[in-house]
Design a protein around this motif. Sequence first.
Motif, PDB file in Angstrom:
ATOM      1  N   SER A 144      35.576 -48.369-118.464  1.00  0.00           N
ATOM      2  CA  SER A 144      36.120 -49.453-120.037  1.00  0.00           C
ATOM      3  C   SER A 144      34.245 -49.822-120.500  1.00  0.00           C
ATOM      4  O   SER A 144      33.456 -48.908-119.964  1.00  0.00           O
ATOM      5  N   PRO A 145      34.491 -50.677-121.785  1.00  0.00           N
ATOM      6  CA  PRO A 145      33.604 -51.687-121.974  1.00  0.00           C
ATOM      7  C   PRO A 145      32.390 -52.485-121.109  1.00  0.00           C
ATOM      8  O   PRO A 145      31.399 -51.300-120.816  1.00  0.00           O
ATOM      9  N   GLN A 146      32.778 -52.326-119.693  1.00  0.00           N
ATOM     10  CA  GLN A 146      32.110 -53.100-118.641  1.00  0.00           C
ATOM     11  C   GLN A 146      31.924 -52.003-117.081  1.00  0.00           C
ATOM     12  O   GLN A 146      31.049 -52.506-117.193  1.00  0.00           O
ATOM     13  N   VAL A 147      32.102 -51.391-117.311  1.00  0.00           N
ATOM     14  CA  VAL A 147      32.026 -50.432-115.515  1.00  0.00           C
ATOM     15  C   VAL A 147      33.403 -49.594-116.232  1.00  0.00           C
ATOM     16  O   VAL A 147      33.807 -49.160-117.300  1.00  0.00           O
ATOM     17  N   LYS A 148      32.566 -48.044-115.487  1.00  0.00           N
ATOM     18  CA  LYS A 148      33.151 -46.696-115.032  1.00  0.00           C
ATOM     19  C   LYS A 148      33.666 -46.554-113.702  1.00  0.00           C
ATOM     20  O   LYS A 148      32.474 -47.223-112.461  1.00  0.00           O
ATOM     21  N   GLY A 149      34.324 -46.129-113.322  1.00  0.00           N
ATOM     22  CA  GLY A 149      34.238 -45.928-111.506  1.00  0.00           C
ATOM     23  C   GLY A 149      35.717 -44.890-111.593  1.00  0.00           C
ATOM     24  O   GLY A 149      36.037 -44.269-112.219  1.00  0.00           O
ATOM     25  N   SER A 150      35.929 -44.989-110.135  1.00  0.00           N
ATOM     26  CA  SER A 150      37.360 -43.910-109.871  1.00  0.00           C
ATOM     27  C   SER A 150      37.234 -44.847-108.424  1.00  0.00           C
ATOM     28  O   SER A 150      36.901 -45.138-107.916  1.00  0.00           O
ATOM     29  N   LEU A 151      38.582 -44.401-108.140  1.00  0.00           N
ATOM     30  CA  LEU A 151      39.457 -44.577-106.840  1.00  0.00           C
ATOM     31  C   LEU A 151      39.633 -43.223-106.384  1.00  0.00           C
ATOM     32  O   LEU A 151      40.002 -42.905-106.921  1.00  0.00           O
ATOM     33  N   SER A 152      40.063 -43.974-104.992  1.00  0.00           N
ATOM     34  CA  SER A 152      41.039 -42.788-104.219  1.00  0.00           C
ATOM     35  C   SER A 152      41.451 -43.123-103.368  1.00  0.00           C
ATOM     36  O   SER A 152      40.848 -44.131-102.909  1.00  0.00           O
ATOM     37  N   ILE A 153      42.582 -42.202-103.279  1.00  0.00           N
ATOM     38  CA  ILE A 153      43.831 -43.467-102.111  1.00  0.00           C
ATOM     39  C   ILE A 153      44.214 -42.043-101.075  1.00  0.00           C
ATOM     40  O   ILE A 153      44.515 -41.203-101.617  1.00  0.00           O
TER      41      ILE A 153
END
Length: 157
Positions: free
Chosen positions: A50-59
């Motif tokens: 996003s303009p504010q953050v970048k990241g990732s999710l794992s499950i």
Amino acid sequence: MEVKYINPFLESFTNVISTMALIELSVGRPRIKEDEIALGDISGLIGMISPQVKGSLSITFEKSLALKVMHNMLGEAPTSIDDEVTDMIGEITNMVCGGAKKILGEKGYEFEMATPMVVAGKNHHISHQANGKKIILPFTSLNGKAYVEICFQQEEA
């Protein structure tokens, strides 16, 4: 990492598993994760920006829980992690991220999602798409454990 980014993913995860698989999860204490080794047998990983953050999710799911979710969602009873279980974990990852995206969008945070990637096997590695701290939250059920890892980094303004 701010709670405002984490809670929508946790809310979405517990909602997806309780409504789609009819499994109740109890969340444990969050902690910082220092390595890339998964604590379960199969993981779905998705990147976000996003303009504010970048990241990732794992499950990550233990095999016993993944197989129970498969049985409850699709009526199938595999005895091992096969291609259909792998596809289901990818779809769950996508649903969780989509649910979180909706919650965050209502609060003014927009982001784009990548296509989920699924990795399976004992001691597989999870490589997050951001340089921030990795938060891991354990979930327990009568059928096994799951782990949600979230890693975000603030984008430069």
